[in-house]
Design a protein around this motif. Structure first.
Motif, PDB file in Angstrom:
ATOM      1  N   PHE A  75     -30.174  -1.864  -5.184  1.00  0.00           N
ATOM      2  CA  PHE A  75     -30.772  -1.035  -6.224  1.00  0.00           C
ATOM      3  C   PHE A  75     -29.970   0.246  -6.384  1.00  0.00           C
ATOM      4  O   PHE A  75     -29.301   0.681  -5.451  1.00  0.00           O
ATOM      5  N   PHE A  76     -30.082   0.844  -7.552  1.00  0.00           N
ATOM      6  CA  PHE A  76     -29.543   2.184  -7.767  1.00  0.00           C
ATOM      7  C   PHE A  76     -30.326   2.826  -8.894  1.00  0.00           C
ATOM      8  O   PHE A  76     -30.921   2.149  -9.732  1.00  0.00           O
ATOM      9  N   TYR A  77     -30.335   4.139  -8.885  1.00  0.00           N
ATOM     10  CA  TYR A  77     -30.939   4.886  -9.978  1.00  0.00           C
ATOM     11  C   TYR A  77     -30.445   6.319  -9.945  1.00  0.00           C
ATOM     12  O   TYR A  77     -29.860   6.761  -8.959  1.00  0.00           O
ATOM     13  N   ASN A  78     -30.695   7.023 -11.039  1.00  0.00           N
ATOM     14  CA  ASN A  78     -30.330   8.425 -11.154  1.00  0.00           C
ATOM     15  C   ASN A  78     -31.626   9.234 -11.083  1.00  0.00           C
ATOM     16  O   ASN A  78     -32.387   9.261 -12.049  1.00  0.00           O
ATOM     17  N   PRO A  79     -31.905   9.878  -9.949  1.00  0.00           N
ATOM     18  CA  PRO A  79     -33.168  10.606  -9.804  1.00  0.00           C
ATOM     19  C   PRO A  79     -33.313  11.789 -10.758  1.00  0.00           C
ATOM     20  O   PRO A  79     -34.423  12.276 -10.968  1.00  0.00           O
ATOM     21  N   LYS A  80     -32.203  12.227 -11.361  1.00  0.00           N
ATOM     22  CA  LYS A  80     -32.292  13.310 -12.342  1.00  0.00           C
ATOM     23  C   LYS A  80     -32.847  12.812 -13.676  1.00  0.00           C
ATOM     24  O   LYS A  80     -33.354  13.587 -14.468  1.00  0.00           O
ATOM     25  N   VAL A  93     -26.324   4.995   0.186  1.00  0.00           N
ATOM     26  CA  VAL A  93     -25.292   5.978  -0.135  1.00  0.00           C
ATOM     27  C   VAL A  93     -25.667   6.678  -1.441  1.00  0.00           C
ATOM     28  O   VAL A  93     -26.410   6.132  -2.258  1.00  0.00           O
ATOM     29  N   GLU A  94     -25.166   7.887  -1.603  1.00  0.00           N
ATOM     30  CA  GLU A  94     -25.287   8.601  -2.870  1.00  0.00           C
ATOM     31  C   GLU A  94     -23.872   8.850  -3.375  1.00  0.00           C
ATOM     32  O   GLU A  94     -23.024   9.351  -2.650  1.00  0.00           O
ATOM     33  N   ILE A  95     -23.642   8.461  -4.628  1.00  0.00           N
ATOM     34  CA  ILE A  95     -22.331   8.648  -5.244  1.00  0.00           C
ATOM     35  C   ILE A  95     -22.572   9.248  -6.626  1.00  0.00           C
ATOM     36  O   ILE A  95     -23.264   8.641  -7.451  1.00  0.00           O
ATOM     37  N   GLY A  96     -21.995  10.391  -6.865  1.00  0.00           N
ATOM     38  CA  GLY A  96     -22.224  11.060  -8.140  1.00  0.00           C
ATOM     39  C   GLY A  96     -23.703  11.325  -8.327  1.00  0.00           C
ATOM     40  O   GLY A  96     -24.375  11.824  -7.422  1.00  0.00           O
ATOM     41  N   ASP A  97     -24.227  10.947  -9.471  1.00  0.00           N
ATOM     42  CA  ASP A  97     -25.648  11.145  -9.764  1.00  0.00           C
ATOM     43  C   ASP A  97     -26.506   9.961  -9.358  1.00  0.00           C
ATOM     44  O   ASP A  97     -27.725   9.991  -9.520  1.00  0.00           O
ATOM     45  N   HIS A  98     -25.907   8.906  -8.836  1.00  0.00           N
ATOM     46  CA  HIS A  98     -26.652   7.700  -8.476  1.00  0.00           C
ATOM     47  C   HIS A  98     -26.996   7.658  -6.993  1.00  0.00           C
ATOM     48  O   HIS A  98     -26.182   8.031  -6.135  1.00  0.00           O
ATOM     49  N   VAL A  99     -28.188   7.165  -6.712  1.00  0.00           N
ATOM     50  CA  VAL A  99     -28.624   6.875  -5.349  1.00  0.00           C
ATOM     51  C   VAL A  99     -28.672   5.345  -5.237  1.00  0.00           C
ATOM     52  O   VAL A  99     -29.269   4.671  -6.087  1.00  0.00           O
ATOM     53  N   PHE A 100     -28.055   4.800  -4.194  1.00  0.00           N
ATOM     54  CA  PHE A 100     -28.020   3.363  -3.957  1.00  0.00           C
ATOM     55  C   PHE A 100     -28.918   3.043  -2.772  1.00  0.00           C
ATOM     56  O   PHE A 100     -28.959   3.796  -1.793  1.00  0.00           O
ATOM     57  N   LEU A 101     -29.653   1.928  -2.868  1.00  0.00           N
ATOM     58  CA  LEU A 101     -30.660   1.598  -1.863  1.00  0.00           C
ATOM     59  C   LEU A 101     -30.646   0.117  -1.548  1.00  0.00           C
ATOM     60  O   LEU A 101     -30.150  -0.701  -2.322  1.00  0.00           O
ATOM     61  N   LYS A 102     -31.291  -0.211  -0.412  1.00  0.00           N
ATOM     62  CA  LYS A 102     -31.501  -1.634  -0.097  1.00  0.00           C
ATOM     63  C   LYS A 102     -32.926  -1.834   0.356  1.00  0.00           C
ATOM     64  O   LYS A 102     -33.654  -0.923   0.629  1.00  0.00           O
TER      65      LYS A 102
END
Length: 191
Positions: free
Chosen positions: A163-168, A182-191
């Motif tokens: 999964f990923f999303y932009n919390p902003k 991991v967090e990359i740029g504005d995206h948060v990646f999850l499992k």
């Protein structure tokens, strides 16, 4: 096939032909001076691990003149669809974030929680905003295409992000209980 995620994948490698393998058939490659498993993975859209397995290799060593079996990969149409999604989802994000978005889709294909094709994952309900707003129909740029090739080449070496999303831009209660990989740029990646 594609199981894991590489967070920092900004290796300096020239862009290789995106559609080098137009169909998903096994082929052969004669090793040339300067070839590496990573470069071949990028060129043919297959993982380094799959190249090692298909050729009974326990190391990354290649010998010029050696003939390698190149295992089947995804089709050119699947690469294009995935690159268009990456282009739309990760516009303005760092290159590593583009690779991560492609990896999420590839990880979902392997997961029992999602459809088992790239097309199925991308068009699975309301999963991806670009499908809903039509941005998926715009052509992908060179960086998005390269990110797809890199995600394919590095399969099996990462954090299993699904999964990923932009919390902003969005809140998602479902993702609150997922583990951040991991967090990359504005995206948060999850499992």
């Amino acid at each position: 096939m594609i199981k894991k995620f590489v967070a920092a994948s900004s290796l300096a490698v020239s862009v290789l032909a995106f559609g080098a393998q137009a169909d998903a058939k096994e082929s052969n490659h004669v090793v040339k001076e300067g070839d590496t498993l990573y470069k071949l993975g990028m060129q043919y859209g297959v993982s380094v691990q799959d190249l090692q397995t298909a050729n009974n290799k326990n190391s990354d060593m290649l010998i010029p003149g050696e003939e390698l079996t190149i295992p089947a990969s995804i089709t050119a149409e699947e690469k294009d669809l995935l690159a268009r999604l990456v282009q739309a989802e990760a516009v303005g994000e760092p290159y590593a974030g583009k690779v991560a978005v492609a990896t999420v889709v590839l990880n979902r294909v392997e997961s029992n929680l999602f459809p088992n094709t790239i097309h199925g994952v991308i068009y699975d309900g309301t999963q991806f905003e670009p499908v809903l707003n039509g941005e998926i129909n715009k052509p992908a740029g060179a960086e998005a295409k390269k990110a797809v090739s890199e995600a394919l080449a590095f399969h099996g070496q990462g954090n299993n992000s699904l999964f990923f999303y932009n919390p902003k831009k969005a809140q998602n209660d479902f993702l609150e209980n997922k583990q951040v990989t991991v967090e990359i740029g504005d995206h948060v990646f999850l499992k």
